[in-house]
Enzyme design. Sequence first.
Site, short mmCIF file in Angstrom:
data_model
loop_
_atom_site.label_atom_id
_atom_site.label_comp_id
_atom_site.label_asym_id
_atom_site.label_seq_id
_atom_site.Cartn_x
_atom_site.Cartn_y
_atom_site.Cartn_z
N ASP A 177 -2.62 -1.89 9.97
CA ASP A 177 -2.64 -1.91 8.50
C ASP A 177 -3.20 -3.20 7.90
OD1 ASP A 177 -1.63 0.50 7.74
OD2 ASP A 177 0.40 -0.20 7.38
N LYS A 203 0.84 -1.21 0.00
CA LYS A 203 0.00 0.00 0.00
C LYS A 203 0.86 1.24 0.00
CE LYS A 203 0.93 1.32 4.39
NZ LYS A 203 1.72 2.49 4.69
C1 LIG Z 1 2.27 4.14 9.49
C2 LIG Z 1 1.35 3.21 8.75
C3 LIG Z 1 0.44 4.05 7.84
O1 LIG Z 1 -0.40 3.25 7.06
O2 LIG Z 1 1.95 2.26 7.93
P1 LIG Z 1 3.48 1.73 7.75
O3 LIG Z 1 4.30 2.91 7.40
O4 LIG Z 1 3.91 1.07 9.03
O5 LIG Z 1 3.42 0.73 6.61
C4 LIG Z 1 0.45 2.44 9.75
O6 LIG Z 1 -0.31 3.33 10.55
C5 LIG Z 1 1.18 1.50 10.65
O7 LIG Z 1 0.41 0.36 10.77
P2 LIG Z 1 1.05 -1.01 11.33
O8 LIG Z 1 2.44 -1.18 10.81
O9 LIG Z 1 0.06 -2.11 11.11
O10 LIG Z 1 1.15 -0.62 12.83
P3 LIG Z 1 1.06 -1.53 14.14
O11 LIG Z 1 1.91 -2.74 13.96
O12 LIG Z 1 -0.38 -1.71 14.53
O13 LIG Z 1 1.75 -0.53 15.18
C6 LIG Z 1 3.13 -0.38 15.29
C7 LIG Z 1 3.41 0.85 16.11
O14 LIG Z 1 3.22 2.04 15.30
C8 LIG Z 1 2.65 3.08 16.05
N1 LIG Z 1 1.33 3.42 15.52
C9 LIG Z 1 0.74 2.65 14.56
C10 LIG Z 1 -0.49 2.99 14.04
C11 LIG Z 1 -1.15 4.14 14.58
N2 LIG Z 1 -2.35 4.50 14.16
N3 LIG Z 1 -0.55 4.88 15.53
C12 LIG Z 1 0.69 4.55 16.01
O15 LIG Z 1 1.24 5.24 16.85
C13 LIG Z 1 2.57 2.58 17.49
O16 LIG Z 1 3.78 2.93 18.12
C14 LIG Z 1 2.49 1.07 17.31
O17 LIG Z 1 2.95 0.36 18.44
#
Ligand SMILES: C[C@@](CO)(OP(=O)(O)O)[C@H](O)COP(=O)(O)OP(=O)(O)OC[C@H]1O[C@@H](n2ccc(N)nc2=O)[C@H](O)[C@@H]1O
EC number: 2.7.1.148
Length: 320
Positions: A146, A16
Amino acid sequence: MLAVVPPPVTVRVPAKVNLHLAVGDVRPDGYHDLVTIFQALSLVDEVTVAVADEPGVEVYGEGADQVPTGASNLAWRAVQLLATHVGKDADDPKVRVVIRKAIPVAGGMAGGSADAAAALVGLSSLWRLDISRDELAELAGKLGADVPFALYGSTALGTGRGERIVPVLGRHQFHWVLAFDRRGLSTPDVFDELDRLRAEGDPPRVGAVEAVLEGLSSGDPRQLALLLGNDLQAAAVSLRPNLRRTLRAGVDAGALAGIVSGSGPTTAFLCEDGDTAVRVAAELAGAGVCRTVRVAHGPVPGARVIATEEPKPTPPEVHA
Ligand SMILES: C[C@@](CO)(OP(=O)(O)O)[C@H](O)COP(=O)(O)OP(=O)(O)OC[C@H]1O[C@@H](n2ccc(N)nc2=O)[C@H](O)[C@@H]1O
Ligand SMILES: Nc1ncnc2c1ncn2[C@@H]1O[C@H](COP(=O)(O)OP(=O)(O)O)[C@@H](O)[C@H]1O
């Protein structure tokens, strides 16, 4: 009687990019409230699940050496969660998972989440479960913010932690160039850095999501390019200052706009059309500002079964 072992099931699942990512304040549970628009891209992992006496995970391809194969692998956590949900033995689910990665690890493109979603879909088929996508999405949300989006794919609005998904209708395809950085970035570190930057000053915030939804429905990449935005970009660039150069190089090469994908460090460049994307990719690859460049388009569907081999009958058990 023949004992029939169900054939392995292979699921294709997309990466994504966040076209819009508005990050609210940190919540008591450590998460941040988000308003985001996800788009699923044609950069895919493939996950095969098979019945096996020796359970476990194998990982091949892009960044495989950085992916855990034990209990912390997100696809394995999905196996255990679904096993528990349907009353199977989570400690001995008799499943083997093979992951073929193309999505960069810790790249801000939700590759681990994609693999978890693929495992849920694959196992539903392997175990012939009568389980709806919405029920799977409930489980998916427990694995990571995600994960539900990777089940649905296409383009969607995500709220809450990002796990509450509403589809965004639209039939237009958009063309992207993706630049992989040399190393991954930890998602929690990037959220922490944003909190730090906000405590110290006033890093830029994205505008209203409605404008992005209008840009998407217009189908005009030029209009959409003006509206792309990511609150985590300042934090990712603060941790990886080289991304500034990469972002500039993509636009200099002819992209309409470039953004950091999610928490980065992958950068995503929106292009006018597919031919332009191929040209931009070639120029960016030559600029020496990133490790690898890929061309992709979106939206594409979420996790779906692509191959189920014919059942292989095993020899009957002979009882004396
Ligand atoms: C930032 C995003 C944007 O789409 O994607 P990525 O860059 O990781 O792919 C997502 O919110 C990532 O989602 P995901 O990777 O599933 O996060 P999780 O495992 O649930 O969370 C990992 C950590 O990221 C932080 N986290 C995540 C999601 C959110 N809404 N708020 C947060 O603060 C928290 O510190 C959490 O402990
Ligand atoms: N199946 C998996 N694929 C990739 N990473 C995984 C997987 N399972 C666990 N991980 C761990 O999750 C972390 C985040 O990976 P990933 O989902 O690729 O990145 P991001 O959250 O930036 O989109 C990685 O550093 C890795 O150690």
